[in-house]
Enzyme design. Structure first.
Site, PDB file in Angstrom:
ATOM      1  N   SER A   1       3.742  -1.940  10.256  1.00 56.73           N
ATOM      2  CA  SER A   1       5.195  -1.967  10.472  1.00 56.73           C
ATOM      3  C   SER A   1       5.862  -3.281  10.057  1.00 56.73           C
ATOM      4  O   SER A   1       6.843  -3.693  10.679  1.00 56.73           O
ATOM      5  CB  SER A   1       5.524  -1.620  11.932  1.00 56.73           C
TER       6      SER A   1
ATOM      7  N   ASN B   1       0.872  -1.179   0.000  1.00 56.89           N
ATOM      8  CA  ASN B   1       0.000   0.000   0.000  1.00 56.89           C
ATOM      9  C   ASN B   1       0.909   1.230   0.000  1.00 56.89           C
ATOM     10  O   ASN B   1       1.490   1.563   1.027  1.00 56.89           O
ATOM     11  CB  ASN B   1      -0.895  -0.038   1.250  1.00 56.89           C
TER      12      ASN B   1
ATOM     13  N   HIS C   1      -9.478   0.991   5.042  1.00 58.50           N
ATOM     14  CA  HIS C   1      -8.200   1.215   5.727  1.00 58.50           C
ATOM     15  C   HIS C   1      -8.452   2.155   6.909  1.00 58.50           C
ATOM     16  O   HIS C   1      -9.273   3.080   6.816  1.00 58.50           O
ATOM     17  CB  HIS C   1      -7.173   1.810   4.756  1.00 58.50           C
TER      18      HIS C   1
ATOM     19  N   GLU D   1      -6.862   4.587   7.938  1.00 58.86           N
ATOM     20  CA  GLU D   1      -6.669   6.009   7.626  1.00 58.86           C
ATOM     21  C   GLU D   1      -7.911   6.590   6.956  1.00 58.86           C
ATOM     22  O   GLU D   1      -8.237   7.759   7.158  1.00 58.86           O
ATOM     23  CB  GLU D   1      -5.410   6.166   6.745  1.00 58.86           C
TER      24      GLU D   1
HETATM   25  P1  13P Z   1       3.202   0.530   7.562  1.00 58.25           P
HETATM   26  O1  13P Z   1       3.707  -0.763   6.966  1.00 58.25           O
HETATM   27  O2  13P Z   1       3.895   1.744   7.015  1.00 58.25           O
HETATM   28  O3  13P Z   1       3.170   0.464   9.060  1.00 58.25           O
HETATM   29  O4  13P Z   1       1.680   0.692   7.079  1.00 58.25           O
HETATM   30  C1  13P Z   1       0.830  -0.386   7.217  1.00 58.25           C
HETATM   31  C2  13P Z   1      -0.427  -0.080   6.478  1.00 58.25           C
HETATM   32  O5  13P Z   1      -1.199   0.772   6.872  1.00 58.25           O
HETATM   33  C3  13P Z   1      -0.680  -0.828   5.234  1.00 58.25           C
HETATM   34  O6  13P Z   1      -1.980  -0.635   4.789  1.00 58.25           O
END
Ligand code: 13P
Length: 252
Positions: A212, A10, A98, A100
């Site tokens: 992460s 992503n 997601h 976010e």
């Molecule tokens: P990171 O791997 O940057 O922590 O993001 C995870 C994520 O939100 C993938 O959709």
């Protein structure tokens, strides 16, 4: 049938056409040169880079996904993109719900479910995201949150063949912190059990871990029972690190 593992990148709101060509091209070349069996691989760039990435990975096993879609097929929805258009642009997958988007755009479980339904209707595989915040985990509510997100966000028509769930604890996204393998195992079991209450094929559903994931922790996280792959943010912007995650996917 057990789930075929999937490693999805992503990119979030990152990248230019030049960067997208280079990164997707590098990954496609690695996939073409790979000796052993590979998991399913997908890149989910920003909507404006989908065509660029689709052209760069053409002829390789690398698939393309989007990061969101609208619930409707077309109409007066300025700035939004339909699942039908994403399919037309060459997408196989679309991330929906997601954290976010749930946070930045107030997307409810109901909104996420209708987007996932639109994805299914367009012939796309939705990657439906769930996961608790740190406050919810601290309050002992992580499992309840994931239960209500899975039961509220996954369409009745979903099957293991057309849908993927990603468990992404919000507090692990972009922080460098990850849950313990035991926590990941427990939360994946919660998601699978909840899905299985409304669907016949819970054992076969691909459930990804996200938050992460990097080359350095991929072997540990991807070896956890019930983890069928990863949804990768930051590390998917680095072809070498993303490739390390890919080659650590479960072999099935
Ligand atoms: P990171 O791997 O940057 O922590 O993001 C995870 C994520 O939100 C993938 O959709």
């Amino acid at each position: 049938m057990t789930a075929q593992p999937l490693i999805a990148g992503n990119w979030k709101m990152n990248g230019s056409t030049a960067q997208a060509k280079a990164l997707a091209g590098d990954l496609a070349a690695r996939a073409k040169g790979a000796a052993g069996p590979l998991p399913r691989i997908a890149l989910c760039p920003p909507a404006g880079l989908i065509s660029t990435v689709a052209a760069a990975v053409a002829g390789s096993v690398v698939a393309v996904g989007a990061q969101d879609c609208h619930a409707k097929e077309k109409g007066a929805h300025t700035g939004d993109t339909s699942a039908v258009l994403l399919k037309d642009l060459g997408c196989t997958y679309v991330i929906v719900g997601h954290s976010e988007r749930r946070a930045d755009h107030g997307e409810t479980n109901e909104a996420v479910r209708t987007k996932a339904e639109a994805a299914l209707a367009a012939g796309l595989t939705p990657i439906i995201c769930v996961g608790e915040t740190e406050a919810e985990r601290d309050a002992g509510k992580a499992a309840d949150v994931v239960r209500s997100q899975v039961s509220g966000s996954v369409p009745a028509k979903s099957t293991a063949a057309n849908t993927v769930i990603a468990y992404e604890p919000v507090w692990a996204i972009g922080t460098g912190r990850t849950p313990t393998p035991d926590d990941v195992k427990a939360m994946h079991a919660v998601a699978r059990e909840t899905y299985g209450k409304a669907h016949a094929d819970g054992a076969d559903l691909a459930i990804l871990y996200g938050g992460s994931v990097k080359g350095s922790n991929a072997a540990t996280l991807l070896a956890v029972a019930g983890v069928d792959g990863a949804l990768v943010g930051g590390a998917s912007l680095d072809a070498a690190d993303f490739w390390t995650i890919i080659i650590n996917a479960p072999k099935r």
